[in-house]
Design a protein around this motif. Sequence first.
Motif, PDB file in Angstrom:
ATOM      1  N   GLU A 141       0.810  -1.211   0.000  1.00  0.00           N
ATOM      2  CA  GLU A 141       0.000   0.000   0.000  1.00  0.00           C
ATOM      3  C   GLU A 141       0.846   1.264   0.000  1.00  0.00           C
ATOM      4  OE1 GLU A 141      -3.199   0.029  -0.319  1.00  0.00           O
ATOM      5  OE2 GLU A 141      -3.402  -2.156  -0.299  1.00  0.00           O
ATOM      6  N   GLU A 142       2.118   1.163   0.350  1.00  0.00           N
ATOM      7  CA  GLU A 142       2.965   2.349   0.458  1.00  0.00           C
ATOM      8  C   GLU A 142       3.786   2.599  -0.799  1.00  0.00           C
ATOM      9  OE1 GLU A 142       2.617   4.246   3.011  1.00  0.00           O
ATOM     10  OE2 GLU A 142       1.265   2.847   4.008  1.00  0.00           O
ATOM     11  N   SER A 143       3.412   1.950  -1.917  1.00  0.00           N
ATOM     12  CA  SER A 143       4.226   2.048  -3.123  1.00  0.00           C
ATOM     13  C   SER A 143       3.851   3.219  -4.009  1.00  0.00           C
ATOM     14  CB  SER A 143       4.099   0.760  -3.943  1.00  0.00           C
ATOM     15  OG  SER A 143       2.754   0.560  -4.350  1.00  0.00           O
ATOM     16  N   ALA A 144       2.820   3.998  -3.645  1.00  0.00           N
ATOM     17  CA  ALA A 144       2.373   5.091  -4.521  1.00  0.00           C
ATOM     18  C   ALA A 144       3.461   6.135  -4.725  1.00  0.00           C
ATOM     19  CB  ALA A 144       1.115   5.736  -3.941  1.00  0.00           C
ATOM     20  N   SER A 145       4.331   6.297  -3.738  1.00  0.00           N
ATOM     21  CA  SER A 145       5.387   7.317  -3.870  1.00  0.00           C
ATOM     22  C   SER A 145       6.589   6.825  -4.665  1.00  0.00           C
ATOM     23  CB  SER A 145       5.849   7.759  -2.477  1.00  0.00           C
ATOM     24  OG  SER A 145       6.368   6.667  -1.751  1.00  0.00           O
ATOM     25  N   GLU A 146       6.591   5.544  -5.058  1.00  0.00           N
ATOM     26  CA  GLU A 146       7.691   5.014  -5.855  1.00  0.00           C
ATOM     27  C   GLU A 146       7.571   5.492  -7.305  1.00  0.00           C
ATOM     28  OE1 GLU A 146      10.187   3.391  -4.579  1.00  0.00           O
ATOM     29  OE2 GLU A 146       9.282   3.392  -2.569  1.00  0.00           O
ATOM     30  N   VAL A 147       8.664   5.361  -8.073  1.00  0.00           N
ATOM     31  CA  VAL A 147       8.676   5.832  -9.463  1.00  0.00           C
ATOM     32  C   VAL A 147       7.738   5.001 -10.306  1.00  0.00           C
ATOM     33  CG1 VAL A 147      10.094   6.187 -11.506  1.00  0.00           C
ATOM     34  CG2 VAL A 147      11.037   6.657  -9.236  1.00  0.00           C
ATOM     35  N   GLY A 148       6.887   5.685 -11.058  1.00  0.00           N
ATOM     36  CA  GLY A 148       5.960   5.023 -11.976  1.00  0.00           C
ATOM     37  C   GLY A 148       6.388   5.262 -13.415  1.00  0.00           C
ATOM     38  N   ALA A 149       5.615   6.056 -14.155  1.00  0.00           N
ATOM     39  CA  ALA A 149       5.935   6.333 -15.561  1.00  0.00           C
ATOM     40  C   ALA A 149       7.126   7.286 -15.668  1.00  0.00           C
ATOM     41  CB  ALA A 149       4.721   6.927 -16.252  1.00  0.00           C
ATOM     42  N   VAL A 150       7.987   6.987 -16.636  1.00  0.00           N
ATOM     43  CA  VAL A 150       9.191   7.794 -16.863  1.00  0.00           C
ATOM     44  C   VAL A 150       9.332   8.049 -18.357  1.00  0.00           C
ATOM     45  CG1 VAL A 150      11.696   7.912 -16.619  1.00  0.00           C
ATOM     46  CG2 VAL A 150      10.328   6.790 -14.846  1.00  0.00           C
ATOM     47  N   GLY A 151       9.737   9.257 -18.736  1.00  0.00           N
ATOM     48  CA  GLY A 151       9.947   9.547 -20.158  1.00  0.00           C
ATOM     49  C   GLY A 151       9.950  11.033 -20.440  1.00  0.00           C
ATOM     50  N   SER A 152       9.416  11.395 -21.610  1.00  0.00           N
ATOM     51  CA  SER A 152       9.432  12.799 -22.047  1.00  0.00           C
ATOM     52  C   SER A 152       8.025  13.261 -22.377  1.00  0.00           C
ATOM     53  CB  SER A 152      10.319  12.976 -23.277  1.00  0.00           C
ATOM     54  OG  SER A 152      11.669  12.642 -22.973  1.00  0.00           O
ATOM     55  N   VAL A 153       7.772  14.521 -22.065  1.00  0.00           N
ATOM     56  CA  VAL A 153       6.531  15.190 -22.455  1.00  0.00           C
ATOM     57  C   VAL A 153       6.927  16.342 -23.395  1.00  0.00           C
ATOM     58  CG1 VAL A 153       4.557  16.546 -21.672  1.00  0.00           C
ATOM     59  CG2 VAL A 153       5.323  14.574 -20.327  1.00  0.00           C
ATOM     60  N   PHE A 154       6.239  16.411 -24.534  1.00  0.00           N
ATOM     61  CA  PHE A 154       6.553  17.435 -25.530  1.00  0.00           C
ATOM     62  C   PHE A 154       5.471  18.515 -25.498  1.00  0.00           C
ATOM     63  CE2 PHE A 154       8.414  13.462 -26.942  1.00  0.00           C
ATOM     64  CZ  PHE A 154       9.713  13.826 -27.250  1.00  0.00           C
ATOM     65  N   LEU A 155       5.931  19.756 -25.331  1.00  0.00           N
ATOM     66  CA  LEU A 155       5.031  20.907 -25.303  1.00  0.00           C
ATOM     67  C   LEU A 155       5.267  21.750 -26.549  1.00  0.00           C
ATOM     68  CD1 LEU A 155       5.560  21.943 -21.561  1.00  0.00           C
ATOM     69  CD2 LEU A 155       3.946  20.274 -22.494  1.00  0.00           C
ATOM     70  N   ILE A 196      10.560  17.934 -22.228  1.00  0.00           N
ATOM     71  CA  ILE A 196      10.826  17.958 -20.794  1.00  0.00           C
ATOM     72  C   ILE A 196      10.842  16.519 -20.288  1.00  0.00           C
ATOM     73  CG2 ILE A 196       9.979  18.730 -18.543  1.00  0.00           C
ATOM     74  CD1 ILE A 196       8.686  21.099 -19.951  1.00  0.00           C
ATOM     75  N   ARG A 197      11.938  16.144 -19.669  1.00  0.00           N
ATOM     76  CA  ARG A 197      12.053  14.809 -19.103  1.00  0.00           C
ATOM     77  C   ARG A 197      11.325  14.784 -17.749  1.00  0.00           C
ATOM     78  NH1 ARG A 197      16.201  11.639 -21.365  1.00  0.00           N
ATOM     79  NH2 ARG A 197      16.076  12.003 -23.612  1.00  0.00           N
ATOM     80  N   VAL A 198      10.454  13.814 -17.586  1.00  0.00           N
ATOM     81  CA  VAL A 198       9.642  13.764 -16.362  1.00  0.00           C
ATOM     82  C   VAL A 198       9.645  12.343 -15.801  1.00  0.00           C
ATOM     83  CG1 VAL A 198       8.109  15.671 -16.980  1.00  0.00           C
ATOM     84  CG2 VAL A 198       7.571  13.343 -17.731  1.00  0.00           C
ATOM     85  N   ALA A 199       9.354  12.263 -14.513  1.00  0.00           N
ATOM     86  CA  ALA A 199       9.125  10.976 -13.833  1.00  0.00           C
ATOM     87  C   ALA A 199       7.924  11.153 -12.917  1.00  0.00           C
ATOM     88  CB  ALA A 199      10.352  10.557 -13.025  1.00  0.00           C
ATOM     89  N   PHE A 200       6.966  10.265 -13.069  1.00  0.00           N
ATOM     90  CA  PHE A 200       5.748  10.316 -12.254  1.00  0.00           C
ATOM     91  C   PHE A 200       5.810   9.223 -11.184  1.00  0.00           C
ATOM     92  CE2 PHE A 200       4.648  12.030 -16.392  1.00  0.00           C
ATOM     93  CZ  PHE A 200       3.927  13.159 -16.085  1.00  0.00           C
ATOM     94  N   ASP A 201       5.093   9.438 -10.101  1.00  0.00           N
ATOM     95  CA  ASP A 201       5.000   8.382  -9.097  1.00  0.00           C
ATOM     96  C   ASP A 201       3.911   7.379  -9.517  1.00  0.00           C
ATOM     97  OD1 ASP A 201       2.489   9.416  -8.400  1.00  0.00           O
ATOM     98  OD2 ASP A 201       3.309  10.636  -6.787  1.00  0.00           O
ATOM     99  N   GLN A 202       3.732   6.338  -8.723  1.00  0.00           N
ATOM    100  CA  GLN A 202       2.823   5.257  -9.111  1.00  0.00           C
ATOM    101  C   GLN A 202       1.350   5.579  -8.874  1.00  0.00           C
ATOM    102  OE1 GLN A 202       4.185   1.614  -7.308  1.00  0.00           O
ATOM    103  NE2 GLN A 202       6.110   1.620  -8.445  1.00  0.00           N
ATOM    104  N   SER A 203       1.081   6.812  -8.421  1.00  0.00           N
ATOM    105  CA  SER A 203      -0.331   7.207  -8.295  1.00  0.00           C
ATOM    106  C   SER A 203      -0.970   7.406  -9.661  1.00  0.00           C
ATOM    107  CB  SER A 203      -0.435   8.495  -7.474  1.00  0.00           C
ATOM    108  OG  SER A 203       0.180   9.585  -8.159  1.00  0.00           O
ATOM    109  N   VAL A 204      -0.134   7.497 -10.720  1.00  0.00           N
ATOM    110  CA  VAL A 204      -0.694   7.664 -12.065  1.00  0.00           C
ATOM    111  C   VAL A 204      -1.190   6.334 -12.636  1.00  0.00           C
ATOM    112  CG1 VAL A 204       0.751   9.664 -12.532  1.00  0.00           C
ATOM    113  CG2 VAL A 204       1.578   7.367 -13.130  1.00  0.00           C
TER     114      VAL A 204
END
Length: 215
Positions: A141-155, A196-204
């Motif tokens: 249950e405490e894994s939401a703060s771990e790294v989830g999706a990783v990559g690039s977002v283009f604006l 922009i290089r981004v990393a989201f947590d596992q809440s996504v």
Amino acid sequence: MAAAVAPALALPAVAQVNLMPRAEIERRQTSALLRRWVGFLLLALLVVAVVCGGTVWLQFGAQQRLASEQARTQSLLTDLAALSDVRATLELESELTTFREQAMATDLEWAGLLSTIESALPAGVAVSGFQLAPGGVPIGEESASEVGAVGSVFLKSAVPQDIVALVRTLRPVEGVLVAEAWKITPDPEGGFTYEIRVAFDQSVYTGAYREESGE
């Protein structure tokens, strides 16, 4: 005066003599003894017959109960064999559910994720694309703060923008762990593209299949 009674005459006892031969007497005694023994023997045979009959009846009853229990056991085995297909199906369903849960554990809610990013961008800037890869599988249950999706977002914007300012705008967005400026590319048709290089947590992660399997 009463008349005198004449005294009764006493008759002498008649002598009785057994004239039957001794052999006949012994024969009769032997016959009587033989009849008694025959009676005892017949009674013994009757008792043995009754005991044997009772034993045979008890054995017959035991055989009937044994046959009934064997038939019941066979019926239960047949029912159990019929349920083996159901058990195998349930086990297969459980295995497939577990496999799907593991395979889809990193399922992303793309529309919501991009909508959240766009809502934080300044006017004139929009998301033109993304290259994101799922991260680790959630554990506990405490894994939401771990790294989830990783990559690039283009604006993309029609006029130049400060990429550092864009990064600062994205960092407070819910679910964003890291946001770093990478590069700016002029668009041949006009405008600019910002990677922009981004990393989201596992809440996504949607968590839809994990919730479904846990119901």
